[in-house]
Scaffold this motif. Structure first.
Motif, PDB file in Angstrom:
ATOM      1  N   LEU A   1       0.760  -1.153  -0.098  1.00 55.97           N
ATOM      2  CA  LEU A   1       0.116  -0.087  -0.050  1.00 55.97           C
ATOM      3  C   LEU A   1       0.749   1.237  -0.043  1.00 55.97           C
ATOM      4  O   LEU A   1       0.433   2.150  -0.848  1.00 55.97           O
ATOM      5  N   PHE A   2       1.767   1.214   0.759  1.00 57.09           N
ATOM      6  CA  PHE A   2       2.747   2.157   0.742  1.00 57.09           C
ATOM      7  C   PHE A   2       3.489   2.588  -0.324  1.00 57.09           C
ATOM      8  O   PHE A   2       3.747   3.717  -0.641  1.00 57.09           O
ATOM      9  N   PHE A   3       3.977   1.616  -1.026  1.00 56.69           N
ATOM     10  CA  PHE A   3       4.624   1.577  -2.310  1.00 56.69           C
ATOM     11  C   PHE A   3       3.861   2.329  -3.371  1.00 56.69           C
ATOM     12  O   PHE A   3       4.289   3.392  -3.842  1.00 56.69           O
ATOM     13  N   VAL A   4       2.655   1.754  -3.267  1.00 55.79           N
ATOM     14  CA  VAL A   4       1.739   2.417  -4.371  1.00 55.79           C
ATOM     15  C   VAL A   4       1.367   3.703  -4.127  1.00 55.79           C
ATOM     16  O   VAL A   4       1.337   4.753  -4.766  1.00 55.79           O
ATOM     17  N   MET A   5       1.310   3.975  -2.838  1.00 55.31           N
ATOM     18  CA  MET A   5       0.768   5.397  -2.484  1.00 55.31           C
ATOM     19  C   MET A   5       1.978   6.530  -2.779  1.00 55.31           C
ATOM     20  O   MET A   5       1.881   7.551  -3.455  1.00 55.31           O
ATOM     21  N   ILE A   6       3.324   6.137  -2.402  1.00 59.17           N
ATOM     22  CA  ILE A   6       4.488   7.166  -2.662  1.00 59.17           C
ATOM     23  C   ILE A   6       4.672   7.471  -4.020  1.00 59.17           C
ATOM     24  O   ILE A   6       5.064   8.299  -4.550  1.00 59.17           O
ATOM     25  N   ILE A   7       4.616   5.980  -4.998  1.00 56.31           N
ATOM     26  CA  ILE A   7       4.956   6.334  -6.081  1.00 56.31           C
ATOM     27  C   ILE A   7       3.743   6.941  -6.850  1.00 56.31           C
ATOM     28  O   ILE A   7       4.026   7.883  -7.763  1.00 56.31           O
ATOM     29  N   TYR A   8       2.542   6.996  -6.437  1.00 62.03           N
ATOM     30  CA  TYR A   8       1.473   7.945  -6.935  1.00 62.03           C
ATOM     31  C   TYR A   8       1.975   9.364  -6.730  1.00 62.03           C
ATOM     32  O   TYR A   8       1.781  10.213  -7.694  1.00 62.03           O
ATOM     33  N   ILE A   9       2.122   9.502  -5.594  1.00 62.94           N
ATOM     34  CA  ILE A   9       2.577  10.859  -5.223  1.00 62.94           C
ATOM     35  C   ILE A   9       3.646  11.288  -6.038  1.00 62.94           C
ATOM     36  O   ILE A   9       3.597  12.579  -6.535  1.00 62.94           O
ATOM     37  N   PHE A  10       4.763  10.407  -6.057  1.00 63.63           N
ATOM     38  CA  PHE A  10       5.937  10.987  -7.042  1.00 63.63           C
ATOM     39  C   PHE A  10       5.497  11.446  -8.573  1.00 63.63           C
ATOM     40  O   PHE A  10       5.872  12.185  -9.010  1.00 63.63           O
ATOM     41  N   LEU A  11       4.779  10.536  -8.994  1.00 62.19           N
ATOM     42  CA  LEU A  11       4.273  10.413 -10.689  1.00 62.19           C
ATOM     43  C   LEU A  11       3.329  11.731 -10.559  1.00 62.19           C
ATOM     44  O   LEU A  11       3.537  12.642 -11.780  1.00 62.19           O
ATOM     45  N   GLU A  12       2.609  12.095 -10.034  1.00 62.49           N
ATOM     46  CA  GLU A  12       1.488  13.182  -9.782  1.00 62.49           C
ATOM     47  C   GLU A  12       2.395  14.278  -9.790  1.00 62.49           C
ATOM     48  O   GLU A  12       2.252  15.183 -10.614  1.00 62.49           O
ATOM     49  N   HIS A  13       3.169  14.197  -8.709  1.00 58.48           N
ATOM     50  CA  HIS A  13       4.056  15.572  -8.298  1.00 58.48           C
ATOM     51  C   HIS A  13       4.942  16.081  -9.667  1.00 58.48           C
ATOM     52  O   HIS A  13       5.168  17.001 -10.044  1.00 58.48           O
ATOM     53  N   ARG A  14       5.356  14.769 -10.088  1.00 60.48           N
ATOM     54  CA  ARG A  14       6.428  14.980 -11.288  1.00 60.48           C
ATOM     55  C   ARG A  14       5.777  15.637 -12.453  1.00 60.48           C
ATOM     56  O   ARG A  14       6.241  16.276 -13.422  1.00 60.48           O
ATOM     57  N   LEU A  15       4.599  14.856 -12.967  1.00 60.53           N
ATOM     58  CA  LEU A  15       3.541  15.506 -14.161  1.00 60.53           C
ATOM     59  C   LEU A  15       3.120  16.818 -13.905  1.00 60.53           C
ATOM     60  O   LEU A  15       2.687  17.460 -14.884  1.00 60.53           O
ATOM     61  N   SER A  16       2.743  17.220 -12.633  1.00 68.55           N
ATOM     62  CA  SER A  16       2.157  18.582 -12.443  1.00 68.55           C
ATOM     63  C   SER A  16       2.933  19.549 -12.659  1.00 68.55           C
ATOM     64  O   SER A  16       4.334  19.694 -12.408  1.00 68.55           O
ATOM     65  N   ALA A  17       2.567  20.647 -13.347  1.00 70.84           N
ATOM     66  CA  ALA A  17       3.228  21.899 -13.518  1.00 70.84           C
ATOM     67  C   ALA A  17       3.633  22.931 -12.203  1.00 70.84           C
ATOM     68  O   ALA A  17       4.685  23.575 -12.130  1.00 70.84           O
ATOM     69  N   ALA A  18       2.729  22.481 -11.167  1.00 73.36           N
ATOM     70  CA  ALA A  18       2.929  23.229  -9.918  1.00 73.36           C
ATOM     71  C   ALA A  18       3.165  22.167  -8.926  1.00 73.36           C
ATOM     72  O   ALA A  18       3.178  20.772  -9.086  1.00 73.36           O
ATOM     73  N   VAL A  19       3.274  22.670  -7.525  1.00 74.97           N
ATOM     74  CA  VAL A  19       3.678  21.764  -6.277  1.00 74.97           C
ATOM     75  C   VAL A  19       2.710  21.407  -5.820  1.00 74.97           C
ATOM     76  O   VAL A  19       1.789  21.981  -5.383  1.00 74.97           O
ATOM     77  N   THR A  20       2.330  20.028  -6.028  1.00 76.45           N
ATOM     78  CA  THR A  20       1.162  19.184  -5.554  1.00 76.45           C
ATOM     79  C   THR A  20       1.158  19.094  -4.010  1.00 76.45           C
ATOM     80  O   THR A  20       2.300  18.699  -3.642  1.00 76.45           O
ATOM     81  N   LYS A  21       0.327  19.512  -3.180  1.00 73.77           N
ATOM     82  CA  LYS A  21       0.362  19.432  -1.820  1.00 73.77           C
ATOM     83  C   LYS A  21       0.400  18.035  -1.071  1.00 73.77           C
ATOM     84  O   LYS A  21       0.881  18.021   0.028  1.00 73.77           O
ATOM     85  N   LYS A  22       0.294  16.845  -1.700  1.00 71.91           N
ATOM     86  CA  LYS A  22       0.345  15.660  -1.456  1.00 71.91           C
ATOM     87  C   LYS A  22       2.035  15.383  -0.964  1.00 71.91           C
ATOM     88  O   LYS A  22       2.185  14.475  -0.355  1.00 71.91           O
ATOM     89  N   ILE A  23       2.887  15.974  -1.620  1.00 69.13           N
ATOM     90  CA  ILE A  23       4.476  15.722  -1.273  1.00 69.13           C
ATOM     91  C   ILE A  23       4.307  16.118   0.126  1.00 69.13           C
ATOM     92  O   ILE A  23       5.401  15.446   0.644  1.00 69.13           O
ATOM     93  N   TYR A  24       3.784  16.912   0.849  1.00 70.45           N
ATOM     94  CA  TYR A  24       3.880  17.302   2.153  1.00 70.45           C
ATOM     95  C   TYR A  24       3.582  16.043   3.228  1.00 70.45           C
ATOM     96  O   TYR A  24       3.791  16.028   4.323  1.00 70.45           O
ATOM     97  N   TRP A  25       2.906  14.900   2.522  1.00 66.23           N
ATOM     98  CA  TRP A  25       2.309  13.947   3.628  1.00 66.23           C
ATOM     99  C   TRP A  25       3.294  12.877   3.500  1.00 66.23           C
ATOM    100  O   TRP A  25       2.914  12.109   4.471  1.00 66.23           O
ATOM    101  N   LEU A  26       4.189  12.810   2.721  1.00 59.59           N
ATOM    102  CA  LEU A  26       5.356  11.797   2.784  1.00 59.59           C
ATOM    103  C   LEU A  26       6.071  11.615   3.989  1.00 59.59           C
ATOM    104  O   LEU A  26       6.187  10.469   4.599  1.00 59.59           O
TER     105      LEU A  26
END
Length: 194
Positions: A1-26
Motif C-alpha cells: 500500500l505504501f509503495f503504491v501511495m508514494i509512487i502515485y505521489i511522485f508521479l503526480e508531482h512530477r507530471l504537475s506544473a505546480a507543487v502538489t500538496k500531497k508531497i507534504y504528506w510523505l
C-alpha cells in the motif's frame, strides 16, 4: 500500500506544473510505515531514486525533454529534498530509534537466513516447475518493456527504479514480490505508451 501511495505521489508531482500538496504528506507516511514494517527501507530507497532522478533532470532538462520552467523545477527540487530529509527523520521516530534498523541489518547477515525459503533466490532449484517461477519470468519480461519505455521516453525514474528492483529480485524471492508490485505500476504506464 505504501509503495503504491508514494509512487502515485511522485508521479503526480512530477507530471504537475505546480507543487502538489500531497508531497507534504510523505513524512507522515514514512512515520506510520516505520512503525509498521521494515519495507520502509525500500520506500526510502524509492524516495532516494526519485530525488536523484529529479536532480539529474534538473541538471540536464533539455536532454530529458523537461518543459518545466527552471524556477518551478528548482522550487520542486528544494521541496523534494526537504520532504526527503523530513522522511528520514520520521524513520527514527519509533520505539527503538536507529537500533530498529541496526537489528534488521544484523538479522540479514545471519548464516541461518540462507535456509529460509523466502530468502532463497528466485532462480534457485527449489523453485523449479513452480508457478512462482513462471510469474517471475513474466515480470522480468515486463521489466524489459519498462526499460525500453524508459529509454525511449527518457524516464530516468522508471528506468532506475526498475533496474534496482530487478537486481534485488535476483537476490531473494522475498524482494521479487516488491519488484512485482513496483514494476506493475510502470508496466501499466509503458503499455499505455505503446
Amino acid at each position: 500500500l505504501f509503495f503504491v501511495m508514494i509512487i502515485y505521489i511522485f508521479l503526480e508531482h512530477r507530471l504537475s506544473a505546480a507543487v502538489t500538496k500531497k508531497i507534504y504528506w510523505l513524512p507522515v507516511f514514512f512515520l506510520l510505515w516505520a512503525n509498521m514494517h521494515m519495507g520502509v527501507l525500500a520506500g526510502i530507497g524509492i524516495f532516494a531514486v526519485f530525488l536523484l532522478s529529479e536532480f539529474v533532470v534538473f541538471l540536464k532538462p533539455a536532454f530529458f525533454g523537461d518543459s518545466c520552467p527552471p524556477d518551478i523545477r528548482k522550487r520542486k527540487l528544494v521541496i523534494h529534498t526537504a520532504a526527503f530529509a523530513a522522511s528520514l527523520l520520521a524513520l527514527l521516530i519509533n520505539p527503538h530509534g536507529i537500533h530498529t534498523f541496526a537489528y534488521v541489518y544484523s538479522h540479514l547477515h545471519m548464516k541461518m537466513i540462507e535456509e529460509v525459503f523466502e530468502w532463497r533466490p528466485p532462480l534457485d532449484s527449489l523453485f523449479d516447475g513452480t508457478i512462482f517461477r513462471y510469474v517471475y519470468y513474466s515480470f522480468l519480461a515486463g521489466a524489459l518493456i519498462i526499460l525500453l519505455y524508459a529509454i525511449r521516453k527518457k524516464d530516468l525514474f522508471a528506468g532506475l527504479l526498475t533496474a534496482i528492483f530487478v537486481f534485488f529480485a535476483f537476490r531473494s524471492s522475498r524482494f521479487s514480490i516488491d519488484f512485482m508490485i513496483i514494476s506493475s505500476i510502470f508496466l501499466a504506464i509503458a503499455l499505455n505508451f505503446y
